[in-house]
Design an enzyme around this catalytic site. Structure first.
Site, PDB file in Angstrom:
ATOM      1  CG  HIS A 193      -1.985  -1.186   1.133  1.00  0.00           C
ATOM      2  ND1 HIS A 193      -2.691  -1.622   1.955  1.00  0.00           N
ATOM      3  CD2 HIS A 193      -2.255  -1.878   0.224  1.00  0.00           C
ATOM      4  CE1 HIS A 193      -3.528  -2.536   1.927  1.00  0.00           C
ATOM      5  NE2 HIS A 193      -3.435  -2.777   0.691  1.00  0.00           N
TER       6      HIS A 193
ATOM      7  CG  ASN B  56      -5.473 -10.612  15.074  1.00  0.00           C
ATOM      8  OD1 ASN B  56      -5.985 -10.045  15.991  1.00  0.00           O
ATOM      9  ND2 ASN B  56      -5.441 -10.152  13.933  1.00  0.00           N
TER      10      ASN B  56
ATOM     11  CB  CYS C 110       3.746  19.640  -8.708  1.00  0.00           C
ATOM     12  SG  CYS C 110       5.141  19.323  -9.694  1.00  0.00           S
TER      13      CYS C 110
HETATM   14  P1  OAD Z   1      -7.253  -3.833  10.547  1.00  0.00           P
HETATM   15  O1  OAD Z   1      -7.340  -2.604  11.435  1.00  0.00           O
HETATM   16  O2  OAD Z   1      -8.287  -4.055   9.761  1.00  0.00           O
HETATM   17  O3  OAD Z   1      -6.828  -4.994  11.277  1.00  0.00           O
HETATM   18  C1  OAD Z   1      -5.796  -4.837  12.464  1.00  0.00           C
HETATM   19  C2  OAD Z   1      -5.734  -6.248  13.270  1.00  0.00           C
HETATM   20  O4  OAD Z   1      -4.630  -6.291  13.950  1.00  0.00           O
HETATM   21  C3  OAD Z   1      -7.176  -6.506  13.809  1.00  0.00           C
HETATM   22  O5  OAD Z   1      -7.472  -7.893  13.508  1.00  0.00           O
HETATM   23  C4  OAD Z   1      -6.698  -6.498  15.515  1.00  0.00           C
HETATM   24  O6  OAD Z   1      -7.577  -7.469  16.099  1.00  0.00           O
HETATM   25  C5  OAD Z   1      -5.228  -6.840  15.273  1.00  0.00           C
HETATM   26  N1  OAD Z   1      -4.499  -6.298  16.470  1.00  0.00           N
HETATM   27  C6  OAD Z   1      -4.478  -4.994  16.779  1.00  0.00           C
HETATM   28  N2  OAD Z   1      -3.503  -4.636  17.623  1.00  0.00           N
HETATM   29  C7  OAD Z   1      -2.749  -5.884  17.829  1.00  0.00           C
HETATM   30  C8  OAD Z   1      -1.626  -6.381  18.498  1.00  0.00           C
HETATM   31  N3  OAD Z   1      -1.026  -5.552  19.250  1.00  0.00           N
HETATM   32  N4  OAD Z   1      -1.031  -7.520  18.144  1.00  0.00           N
HETATM   33  C9  OAD Z   1      -1.753  -8.343  17.410  1.00  0.00           C
HETATM   34  N5  OAD Z   1      -2.981  -7.973  16.771  1.00  0.00           N
HETATM   35  C10 OAD Z   1      -3.205  -6.908  16.638  1.00  0.00           C
HETATM   36  O7  OAD Z   1      -5.787  -3.327   9.649  1.00  0.00           O
HETATM   37  P2  OAD Z   1      -5.594  -4.215   8.473  1.00  0.00           P
HETATM   38  O8  OAD Z   1      -5.795  -5.358   8.382  1.00  0.00           O
HETATM   39  O9  OAD Z   1      -3.981  -3.807   8.359  1.00  0.00           O
HETATM   40  O10 OAD Z   1      -5.397   0.148   3.550  1.00  0.00           O
HETATM   41  O11 OAD Z   1      -6.225  -3.391   7.204  1.00  0.00           O
HETATM   42  C11 OAD Z   1      -5.989  -3.673   5.977  1.00  0.00           C
HETATM   43  C12 OAD Z   1      -6.058  -2.250   5.065  1.00  0.00           C
HETATM   44  O12 OAD Z   1      -7.220  -1.555   5.296  1.00  0.00           O
HETATM   45  C13 OAD Z   1      -4.925  -1.116   5.535  1.00  0.00           C
HETATM   46  O13 OAD Z   1      -3.620  -1.515   4.779  1.00  0.00           O
HETATM   47  C14 OAD Z   1      -5.590   0.049   4.889  1.00  0.00           C
HETATM   48  C15 OAD Z   1      -7.058  -0.046   5.415  1.00  0.00           C
HETATM   49  O14 OAD Z   1      -8.036   0.466   4.952  1.00  0.00           O
HETATM   50  C16 OAD Z   1      -5.642   1.170   2.851  1.00  0.00           C
HETATM   51  O15 OAD Z   1      -5.705   2.227   3.380  1.00  0.00           O
HETATM   52  C17 OAD Z   1      -5.367   1.022   1.238  1.00  0.00           C
END
Ligand code: OAD
Length: 257
Positions: free
Chosen positions: A123, A220, A154
């Protein structure tokens, strides 16, 4: 009953050493212990901001002032964030040859700050920026300091300067997604850390790896859609704590062996 293949770090350390190499997929949860909020947890960013108004390419073009206000608030603090124990453990495991690559959905640069070398950013990277017209490179600093106005424009071609991050409605960088798919298909073990598994195409990578024969280990704080459909070994808890314990067990085993 073990509903979600709950495992422990001793079993997973053995499995990693047995497989000899792993590919890692990270999401926002790997960085929450560095003080960066994730997206979908109760205090996540998309519970505060409607992503259709702040994180789509249409929203940016429709209302750049509003979206750049969000960029400044959300992206600014990323510069000073420090890697946590999870990022550091992954870098150490790459050093000893056990991590082949880290595929990340994060834009915070923390894997690189921790010392990981082979990082595939699906991303983008928020520290960089680019003109939407002539593609001239700029930096997050340029945007933050309003060096080119607000919203930043720009000076060469008068088009917006946009952080190098993928917004909803934009394509992922071709090379990054191609490499990520290949790594997943070639992997013997995929370690999935801190992602809700809800955003494609990243969410498809663990399935791709599993179909090709990899073991899937997931870390997770709570079960996800991936846990329910794909994970073989689920380590429930905070990424920083679990990764440092796992890393220590692996390194002990290597030094004894
Ligand atoms: P999410 O916020 O959807 O998920 C984060 C996950 O991490 C959740 O399942 C939480 O339970 C877990 N979590 C939080 N803190 C934690 C910790 N200390 N240890 C272990 N687990 C933990 O984030 P992503 O899956 O990264 O994209 O989201 C995917 C994409 O959605 C992002 O890259 C972004 C967003 O919209 C764009 O902006 C294009």
């Amino acid at each position: 009953m073990n509903l979600f293949n709950l495992s422990d770090t001793t079993e997973v350390a053995k499995k990693i050493l047995q497989r000899g190499e792993m590919v890692v997929l990270t999401g926002a949860g790997v960085s929450t212990e560095s003080g960066i909020p994730d997206f979908r947890s109760p205090d996540g960013i998309w519970n505060k901001y409607d992503f259709t108004e702040f994180a789509t390419i249409d929203a940016l073009l429709r209302n750049p002032v509003k979206v750049f206000g969000f960029f400044k608030e959300f992206l600014g603090p990323l510069k000073s964030a420090a890697p946590n124990k999870a990022h550091k453990a992954l870098a150490r495991l790459e050093e000893v040859g056990l991590v082949k690559a880290v595929i990340t959905q994060n834009i915070d640069n923390l894997h690189q700050k921790a010392g990981s070398k082979n990082v595939i950013e699906l991303h983008g990277n928020a520290l960089n920026a680019r003109c939407m017209g002539c593609h001239k490179p700029y930096t997050l600093d340029d945007i933050e300091n309003e060096r080119y106005g607000f919203p930043p424009v720009c000076p060469d071609c008068k088009k917006l300067i946009k952080p190098d991050v993928v917004l909803f409605g934009e394509r992922l960088p071709d090379a990054a997604i191609k490499t990520a798919c290949q790594l997943s298909m070639d992997s013997k073990l995929m370690l999935v850390i801190g992602t809700s598994g809800t955003v494609a195409p990243a969410s498809g990578l663990p399935h791709l790896a599993k179909k090709a024969g990899a073991d899937i280990v997931e870390i997770n704080v709570e079960p996800t859609i991936i846990t329910k459909t794909t994970t073989d070994f689920f380590l429930q808890g905070k990424a920083g704590e679990i990764m440092s314990e796992l890393c220590e067990k692996i390194l002990n085993e290597i030094s004894v062996g």
